[in-house]
Design a protein around this motif. Structure first.
Motif, PDB file in Angstrom:
ATOM      1  N   ALA A 273       0.826  -1.204   0.000  1.00  0.00           N
ATOM      2  CA  ALA A 273       0.000   0.000   0.000  1.00  0.00           C
ATOM      3  C   ALA A 273       0.861   1.255   0.000  1.00  0.00           C
ATOM      4  O   ALA A 273       0.558   2.241  -0.684  1.00  0.00           O
ATOM      5  N   ALA A 274       1.957   1.234   0.761  1.00  0.00           N
ATOM      6  CA  ALA A 274       2.842   2.393   0.828  1.00  0.00           C
ATOM      7  C   ALA A 274       3.451   2.701  -0.536  1.00  0.00           C
ATOM      8  O   ALA A 274       3.657   3.873  -0.883  1.00  0.00           O
ATOM      9  N   ALA A 275       3.735   1.679  -1.305  1.00  0.00           N
ATOM     10  CA  ALA A 275       4.289   1.896  -2.638  1.00  0.00           C
ATOM     11  C   ALA A 275       3.279   2.567  -3.561  1.00  0.00           C
ATOM     12  O   ALA A 275       3.658   3.240  -4.527  1.00  0.00           O
ATOM     13  N   GLN A 276       1.988   2.408  -3.263  1.00  0.00           N
ATOM     14  CA  GLN A 276       0.954   2.984  -4.114  1.00  0.00           C
ATOM     15  C   GLN A 276       0.619   4.426  -3.749  1.00  0.00           C
ATOM     16  O   GLN A 276       0.474   5.279  -4.629  1.00  0.00           O
ATOM     17  N   VAL A 277       0.471   4.715  -2.448  1.00  0.00           N
ATOM     18  CA  VAL A 277      -0.010   6.041  -2.055  1.00  0.00           C
ATOM     19  C   VAL A 277       0.935   6.773  -1.109  1.00  0.00           C
ATOM     20  O   VAL A 277       0.633   7.904  -0.706  1.00  0.00           O
ATOM     21  N   GLY A 278       2.043   6.170  -0.740  1.00  0.00           N
ATOM     22  CA  GLY A 278       2.978   6.792   0.182  1.00  0.00           C
ATOM     23  C   GLY A 278       2.806   6.276   1.591  1.00  0.00           C
ATOM     24  O   GLY A 278       1.679   6.098   2.069  1.00  0.00           O
ATOM     25  N   ALA A 279       3.919   6.037   2.271  1.00  0.00           N
ATOM     26  CA  ALA A 279       3.864   5.441   3.601  1.00  0.00           C
ATOM     27  C   ALA A 279       3.120   6.314   4.598  1.00  0.00           C
ATOM     28  O   ALA A 279       2.505   5.805   5.540  1.00  0.00           O
ATOM     29  N   ASP A 280       3.161   7.644   4.409  1.00  0.00           N
ATOM     30  CA  ASP A 280       2.498   8.530   5.349  1.00  0.00           C
ATOM     31  C   ASP A 280       0.979   8.455   5.244  1.00  0.00           C
ATOM     32  O   ASP A 280       0.270   8.986   6.098  1.00  0.00           O
ATOM     33  N   GLN A 281       0.474   7.788   4.206  1.00  0.00           N
ATOM     34  CA  GLN A 281      -0.971   7.687   4.009  1.00  0.00           C
ATOM     35  C   GLN A 281      -1.476   6.248   4.164  1.00  0.00           C
ATOM     36  O   GLN A 281      -2.543   5.911   3.659  1.00  0.00           O
ATOM     37  N   VAL A 282      -0.725   5.440   4.894  1.00  0.00           N
ATOM     38  CA  VAL A 282      -1.104   4.036   5.071  1.00  0.00           C
ATOM     39  C   VAL A 282      -1.127   3.705   6.554  1.00  0.00           C
ATOM     40  O   VAL A 282      -0.244   4.099   7.311  1.00  0.00           O
ATOM     41  N   LEU A 283      -2.172   2.967   6.952  1.00  0.00           N
ATOM     42  CA  LEU A 283      -2.257   2.407   8.301  1.00  0.00           C
ATOM     43  C   LEU A 283      -2.426   0.901   8.166  1.00  0.00           C
ATOM     44  O   LEU A 283      -3.500   0.415   7.809  1.00  0.00           O
ATOM     45  N   GLY A 284      -1.357   0.187   8.420  1.00  0.00           N
ATOM     46  CA  GLY A 284      -1.419  -1.266   8.401  1.00  0.00           C
ATOM     47  C   GLY A 284      -1.830  -1.780   9.769  1.00  0.00           C
ATOM     48  O   GLY A 284      -1.162  -1.500  10.772  1.00  0.00           O
ATOM     49  N   VAL A 285      -2.925  -2.518   9.825  1.00  0.00           N
ATOM     50  CA  VAL A 285      -3.487  -2.981  11.094  1.00  0.00           C
ATOM     51  C   VAL A 285      -3.220  -4.473  11.251  1.00  0.00           C
ATOM     52  O   VAL A 285      -3.713  -5.275  10.446  1.00  0.00           O
ATOM     53  N   PRO A 286      -2.454  -4.870  12.243  1.00  0.00           N
ATOM     54  CA  PRO A 286      -2.232  -6.302  12.470  1.00  0.00           C
ATOM     55  C   PRO A 286      -3.548  -7.017  12.748  1.00  0.00           C
ATOM     56  O   PRO A 286      -4.341  -6.576  13.581  1.00  0.00           O
ATOM     57  N   GLY A 287      -3.801  -8.097  12.026  1.00  0.00           N
ATOM     58  CA  GLY A 287      -5.010  -8.877  12.247  1.00  0.00           C
ATOM     59  C   GLY A 287      -6.273  -8.236  11.747  1.00  0.00           C
ATOM     60  O   GLY A 287      -7.374  -8.603  12.177  1.00  0.00           O
ATOM     61  N   LEU A 288      -6.183  -7.267  10.840  1.00  0.00           N
ATOM     62  CA  LEU A 288      -7.400  -6.624  10.321  1.00  0.00           C
ATOM     63  C   LEU A 288      -8.304  -7.627   9.625  1.00  0.00           C
ATOM     64  O   LEU A 288      -9.528  -7.567   9.755  1.00  0.00           O
ATOM     65  N   LEU A 289      -7.700  -8.537   8.893  1.00  0.00           N
ATOM     66  CA  LEU A 289      -8.474  -9.578   8.218  1.00  0.00           C
ATOM     67  C   LEU A 289      -8.405 -10.867   9.028  1.00  0.00           C
ATOM     68  O   LEU A 289      -7.321 -11.392   9.309  1.00  0.00           O
ATOM     69  N   LYS A 290      -9.582 -11.362   9.401  1.00  0.00           N
ATOM     70  CA  LYS A 290      -9.644 -12.627  10.118  1.00  0.00           C
ATOM     71  C   LYS A 290      -9.380 -13.786   9.155  1.00  0.00           C
ATOM     72  O   LYS A 290      -9.314 -13.606   7.931  1.00  0.00           O
ATOM     73  N   GLU A 291      -9.255 -14.971   9.702  1.00  0.00           N
ATOM     74  CA  GLU A 291      -8.981 -16.136   8.864  1.00  0.00           C
ATOM     75  C   GLU A 291     -10.085 -16.393   7.844  1.00  0.00           C
ATOM     76  O   GLU A 291      -9.827 -16.911   6.757  1.00  0.00           O
ATOM     77  N   ASN A 292     -11.332 -16.014   8.190  1.00  0.00           N
ATOM     78  CA  ASN A 292     -12.436 -16.215   7.250  1.00  0.00           C
ATOM     79  C   ASN A 292     -12.597 -15.058   6.266  1.00  0.00           C
ATOM     80  O   ASN A 292     -13.546 -15.031   5.480  1.00  0.00           O
ATOM     81  N   GLY A 293     -11.670 -14.079   6.304  1.00  0.00           N
ATOM     82  CA  GLY A 293     -11.698 -12.987   5.353  1.00  0.00           C
ATOM     83  C   GLY A 293     -12.506 -11.777   5.786  1.00  0.00           C
ATOM     84  O   GLY A 293     -12.523 -10.768   5.073  1.00  0.00           O
TER      85      GLY A 293
END
Length: 305
Positions: free
Chosen positions: A190-210
């Motif tokens: 995501a950072a490569a697409q819009v810049g690291a300052d505009q990305v929030l990566g959330v650990p575990g945002l997607l559960k195993e069932n999607g």
């Protein structure tokens, strides 16, 4: 407001301070909560004060009825103290037949100008405004407060599959901080697409069932100092917040229009027995030609999914 009046405020005295005087007070309360301004001092004439258990209170004899009505609608947002847990308000504008857009996605405009003004007020009073990827892709919104005085909120776009084009206005206009939310596993992409300052990566945002883990998102936003949140759309995103017990209040506005076969608003797990279907406490407000239902969802348990 407890009763619907088709001709509101026609006999109200005009000398009392109205919405124009109330809005700066609302902004001052929000700025103090964010730590960007001093606490508004109680008015010497007791036009407003802060009660220990009842929050901010206006003297009904000292304000125009239109200001009192607007204050009662905004009061739950204003009463959130700086140390409060994360608090979430949602909004949906729909037709009489429960659609938020045509089948092709056209939602301009389901509701009238009064509701659009209300949306901008909510943006100004909240720390962040949240939309789903589908809404952002179709509407290419600005998510700013250009129709009212007040600071722009942080713009949060939930895009776990990284479907959004980096050319969207929210990523390029630099009018307000913007966060593309994805799972931490795709943060670098995501950072490569819009810049690291505009990305929030959330650990575990997607559960195993999607499915999305919205409490994980709320926790990540809280760590950034964002705890009064406005979920502006669309229907799927608002429905997910409600179903997971992550929404405290919903402003559901109904416009006098019939769309027919359009995109539905709320989509929640099916209730099989009417007596078990939730009936949240509600108030009704007139917004021009539209009717707004203010629904208190705090007592609702998460839906079984």
């Amino acid at each position: 407001m407890t009763a619907y009046d088709p001709h509101p405020f026609t006999t109200a005295p005009r000398a009392l301070p109205g919405v124009d005087a109330l809005w700066p007070l609302c902004l001052a309360i929000a700025r103090h909560r964010r730590g960007t301004g001093p606490a508004p001092a109680p008015d010497a004439a007791r036009r407003f004060h802060q009660h220990r258990s009842h929050g901010f209170v206006l003297d009904p004899a000292a304000w125009h009825p239109e200001a009192l009505e607007l204050f009662s609608l905004l009061k739950p947002v204003l009463d959130c103290p700086p140390e409060s847990p994360t608090w979430v308000i949602g909004q949906l504008g729909q037709s009489l037949d429960g659609c938020i857009a045509t089948r092709g996605g056209d939602a301009n405009f389901v509701n009238g100008p009064e509701m659009l003004l209300h949306l901008h007020r909510l943006r100004a009073l909240c720390d962040a405004v949240i939309v789903g990827a589908a809404t952002a892709a179709i509407d290419n919104p600005q998510l700013t407060t250009r129709r009212v005085a007040g600071e722009h909120p942080v713009r949060v776009l939930i895009d776990p599959t990284l479907r959004l084009a980096p050319t969207l206005r929210v990523f390029t206009d630099r009018q307000a901080p913007t966060l593309l939310v994805c799972d931490a596993a795709r943060e670098a992409e995501a950072a490569a697409q819009v810049g690291a300052d505009q990305v929030l990566g959330v650990p575990g945002l997607l559960k195993e069932n999607g499915t999305l883990d919205l409490p994980a998102l709320l926790h990540a936003l809280r760590q950034r100092g964002l705890h009064v949140l406005f979920v502006e759309g669309g229907g799927i995103t608002v429905s997910r917040f409600i179903a997971q017990g992550c929404m405290d209040r919903l402003h559901l506005s109904i416009a006098p229009v019939l769309i027919g076969g359009g995109r539905p608003g709320l989509s929640l797990p099916v209730g099989m027995v009417m007596r078990n279907c939730p009936r949240p406490p509600a108030s009704v407000f007139r917004m021009g030609a539209d009717v707004l239902w203010d629904l208190d969802l705090r007592a609702l348990a998460p839906f079984a999914t």
